[in-house]
Design a protein around this motif. Structure first.
Motif, PDB file in Angstrom:
ATOM      1  N   THR A 104      16.200  20.826  -8.397  1.00 27.26           N
ATOM      2  CA  THR A 104      16.670  20.071  -9.888  1.00 27.26           C
ATOM      3  C   THR A 104      17.508  18.921  -9.521  1.00 27.26           C
ATOM      4  O   THR A 104      18.484  18.864  -8.748  1.00 27.26           O
ATOM      5  CB  THR A 104      17.437  21.234 -10.826  1.00 27.26           C
ATOM      6  OG1 THR A 104      16.790  22.338 -10.642  1.00 27.26           O
ATOM      7  CG2 THR A 104      17.851  20.736 -11.852  1.00 27.26           C
ATOM      8  N   GLY A 105      17.036  17.885 -10.417  1.00 24.30           N
ATOM      9  CA  GLY A 105      17.899  16.486 -10.331  1.00 24.30           C
ATOM     10  C   GLY A 105      17.084  15.381 -10.377  1.00 24.30           C
ATOM     11  O   GLY A 105      16.012  15.421 -10.779  1.00 24.30           O
ATOM     12  N   SER A 154       3.488   6.945  -9.208  1.00 26.31           N
ATOM     13  CA  SER A 154       3.596   8.139  -9.493  1.00 26.31           C
ATOM     14  C   SER A 154       3.619   9.146  -8.311  1.00 26.31           C
ATOM     15  O   SER A 154       2.833   8.658  -7.533  1.00 26.31           O
ATOM     16  CB  SER A 154       2.363   8.659 -10.505  1.00 26.31           C
ATOM     17  OG  SER A 154       1.112   8.481  -9.854  1.00 26.31           O
ATOM     18  N   LEU A 155       4.339  10.066  -8.407  1.00 25.27           N
ATOM     19  CA  LEU A 155       4.569  10.889  -7.126  1.00 25.27           C
ATOM     20  C   LEU A 155       3.439  12.210  -7.262  1.00 25.27           C
ATOM     21  O   LEU A 155       3.221  12.553  -8.336  1.00 25.27           O
ATOM     22  CB  LEU A 155       5.748  11.800  -6.801  1.00 25.27           C
ATOM     23  CG  LEU A 155       6.987  10.764  -6.722  1.00 25.27           C
ATOM     24  CD1 LEU A 155       8.451  11.543  -6.911  1.00 25.27           C
ATOM     25  CD2 LEU A 155       6.817  10.139  -5.433  1.00 25.27           C
ATOM     26  N   PRO A 156       2.945  12.628  -6.253  1.00 23.56           N
ATOM     27  CA  PRO A 156       2.071  13.608  -6.064  1.00 23.56           C
ATOM     28  C   PRO A 156       2.792  14.741  -6.550  1.00 23.56           C
ATOM     29  O   PRO A 156       3.994  15.036  -6.172  1.00 23.56           O
ATOM     30  CB  PRO A 156       1.536  13.700  -4.374  1.00 23.56           C
ATOM     31  CG  PRO A 156       2.466  12.979  -3.931  1.00 23.56           C
ATOM     32  CD  PRO A 156       3.216  12.193  -4.893  1.00 23.56           C
ATOM     33  N   LYS A 157       2.139  15.941  -7.116  1.00 26.37           N
ATOM     34  CA  LYS A 157       2.663  17.290  -7.261  1.00 26.37           C
ATOM     35  C   LYS A 157       3.179  17.983  -6.075  1.00 26.37           C
ATOM     36  O   LYS A 157       2.661  17.833  -4.880  1.00 26.37           O
ATOM     37  CB  LYS A 157       1.769  18.047  -7.941  1.00 26.37           C
ATOM     38  CG  LYS A 157       1.218  17.494  -9.364  1.00 26.37           C
ATOM     39  CD  LYS A 157       0.406  18.576 -10.096  1.00 26.37           C
ATOM     40  CE  LYS A 157       0.075  17.882 -11.562  1.00 26.37           C
ATOM     41  NZ  LYS A 157      -0.878  19.027 -12.252  1.00 26.37           N
ATOM     42  N   ASN A 158       3.999  18.851  -6.277  1.00 27.32           N
ATOM     43  CA  ASN A 158       4.737  19.360  -4.870  1.00 27.32           C
ATOM     44  C   ASN A 158       3.784  20.138  -4.486  1.00 27.32           C
ATOM     45  O   ASN A 158       3.171  20.895  -5.204  1.00 27.32           O
ATOM     46  CB  ASN A 158       6.007  19.842  -5.167  1.00 27.32           C
ATOM     47  CG  ASN A 158       6.030  21.038  -6.466  1.00 27.32           C
ATOM     48  OD1 ASN A 158       5.794  20.444  -7.681  1.00 27.32           O
ATOM     49  ND2 ASN A 158       6.036  22.385  -6.160  1.00 27.32           N
ATOM     50  N   GLU A 159       3.440  19.999  -3.145  1.00 24.79           N
ATOM     51  CA  GLU A 159       2.328  20.926  -2.594  1.00 24.79           C
ATOM     52  C   GLU A 159       3.033  22.285  -1.880  1.00 24.79           C
ATOM     53  O   GLU A 159       3.834  22.110  -1.018  1.00 24.79           O
ATOM     54  CB  GLU A 159       1.699  20.259  -1.314  1.00 24.79           C
ATOM     55  CG  GLU A 159       0.535  20.439  -0.875  1.00 24.79           C
ATOM     56  CD  GLU A 159      -0.065  19.704   0.315  1.00 24.79           C
ATOM     57  OE1 GLU A 159      -1.410  19.747   0.730  1.00 24.79           O
ATOM     58  OE2 GLU A 159       0.579  18.657   0.605  1.00 24.79           O
ATOM     59  N   ALA A 168       9.409  16.853  -2.890  1.00 24.12           N
ATOM     60  CA  ALA A 168      10.028  18.090  -3.606  1.00 24.12           C
ATOM     61  C   ALA A 168       9.292  19.364  -3.740  1.00 24.12           C
ATOM     62  O   ALA A 168       8.252  18.945  -4.308  1.00 24.12           O
ATOM     63  CB  ALA A 168      10.394  17.317  -5.185  1.00 24.12           C
ATOM     64  N   GLY A 169       9.703  20.312  -3.349  1.00 27.82           N
ATOM     65  CA  GLY A 169       8.991  21.580  -3.635  1.00 27.82           C
ATOM     66  C   GLY A 169       8.969  22.242  -2.008  1.00 27.82           C
ATOM     67  O   GLY A 169       9.806  22.223  -1.322  1.00 27.82           O
ATOM     68  N   THR A 212      10.097  22.760  -9.421  1.00 27.26           N
ATOM     69  CA  THR A 212      10.546  21.421  -9.410  1.00 27.26           C
ATOM     70  C   THR A 212      10.777  20.881 -10.676  1.00 27.26           C
ATOM     71  O   THR A 212       9.809  20.919 -11.595  1.00 27.26           O
ATOM     72  CB  THR A 212       9.560  20.395  -8.605  1.00 27.26           C
ATOM     73  OG1 THR A 212       9.259  20.828  -7.404  1.00 27.26           O
ATOM     74  CG2 THR A 212      10.009  18.938  -8.779  1.00 27.26           C
ATOM     75  N   GLU A 213      12.057  20.286 -11.022  1.00 25.43           N
ATOM     76  CA  GLU A 213      12.526  19.804 -12.378  1.00 25.43           C
ATOM     77  C   GLU A 213      13.337  18.612 -12.340  1.00 25.43           C
ATOM     78  O   GLU A 213      14.346  18.513 -11.523  1.00 25.43           O
ATOM     79  CB  GLU A 213      13.308  20.886 -13.036  1.00 25.43           C
ATOM     80  CG  GLU A 213      13.549  20.545 -14.553  1.00 25.43           C
ATOM     81  CD  GLU A 213      14.159  21.800 -15.157  1.00 25.43           C
ATOM     82  OE1 GLU A 213      14.910  21.377 -16.026  1.00 25.43           O
ATOM     83  OE2 GLU A 213      14.309  22.850 -14.611  1.00 25.43           O
TER      84      GLU A 213
END
Length: 299
Positions: free
Chosen positions: A78-79, A23-28, A59-60, A45-46
């Motif tokens: 997005t992507g 799992s990726l960390p949330k964009n910081e 991402a972000g 981010t989407e």
């Protein structure tokens, strides 16, 4: 090349189907050690982002150890990104950067990025910005990379009193065991030196460099790079082609100090096919004639 790409992507799909993705960390938005004052920082981010093994996907907006003052920094990603043992950066990354009175925005709509043992970067990477407006708009259908470095529409390096914009709309980029750099802007060194097109020592056969601008002169205050005629850039394309011809005897520089560079679709395709260069520009430190660079790559 198509066979190798197909095999690489097939292995990628099999890997994701047989191995649990990390799992990726949330964009910081802002990292530790960052001072923020009167700034607006936004990240949207989407999409589906997956990372396996030692892969890293950012991402972000990231602003670790950065000083941000009176700035608007925004990133919209997005992507879908699939990465195996790869580093994929989509958006704005300002690690170690000091940003003051700046507007920095990155809008990335890549569709799908498949990277195997690769480093794919689209967006903005800075190590210092002051009184600058930097924008990167990337819209690329699919990027397939295996053991490769792919930089598309990335603004890298140091920025001081400069306005930079990159608008990239390219179909597909396939890279196997080679480096692909399209529409990159390097501002006085810094992270741009990590790009193969800006590093003579790393320049080798198989590298594809198209429409990259390396700015070393403080006289240059604005750089605009467009790749492809998406987004209604037909008029811009015609202007770039015309102006580059009119001032060809002056190196494409008109009376206002604007350097016009036009890369034809034929030259771009030849560079991609043969792993060569097309339309790359370097404005040296001693150059006082060029105040602005307008680059258009026809694709």
């Amino acid at each position: 090349m198509k066979t190798n790409i197909t095999e690489a992507i097939l292995l990628l799909v099999l890997a994701f189907s047989s191995v649990s993705a990390y799992s990726l960390p949330k964009n910081e938005s802002i990292g530790s050690g960052t001072v923020v004052k009167d700034s607006s920082i936004s990240a949207s981010t989407e999409g589906n982002f997956s990372a396996i093994g030692n892969s890293s996907v950012n991402a972000g907006v990231s602003g670790k150890n950065s000083y941000i003052k009176d700035s608007n920094i925004s990133s919209n990603v997005t992507g879908t990104v699939n990465a195996v043992n790869s580093r994929v950066n989509l958006g704005v990354k300002v690690d170690g950067a000091a940003i003051e009175n700046s507007n920095i925005s990155a809008n990335t709509n890549v569709g799908a990025v498949n990277a195997v043992n690769s480093n794919v970067s689209t967006g903005v990477e800075l190590s210092g910005a002051k009184n600058s407006s930097i924008r990167s708009n990337v819209d690329v259908g699919s990027i397939n990379a295996a053991n490769s470095t792919v930089n598309i529409g990335t603004v890298k390096g140091y920025a001081d009193d400069k306005k930079v914009s990159t608008n990239v709309g390219v179909g597909s980029v396939n890279a196997v065991n080679k480096s692909v750099n399209i529409g990159n802007v390097n501002l006085g060194g810094g992270m741009g030196g990590n790009s193969r097109v800006f590093n003579d020592k790393e320049s080798s056969a198989g590298a594809t460099n198209i429409g990259n601008v390396n700015v070393q002169s403080n006289t240059v205050k604005e750089v605009n790079v467009s790749v492809g005629d998406s987004g209604g850039n037909v008029a811009e394309k015609i202007k770039a082609r015309h102006m580059s011809k009119v001032y060809s005897d002056k190196g494409g520089v008109d009376a206002s100090g604007t350097k016009h560079v036009y890369v034809s679709d034929k030259d771009a395709k030849n560079a991609e096919k043969g792993g060569g260069d097309a339309g790359n520009v370097t404005v040296g430190r001693g150059d006082r004639n060029v105040k602005k660079v307008d680059m258009f790559v026809d694709k």
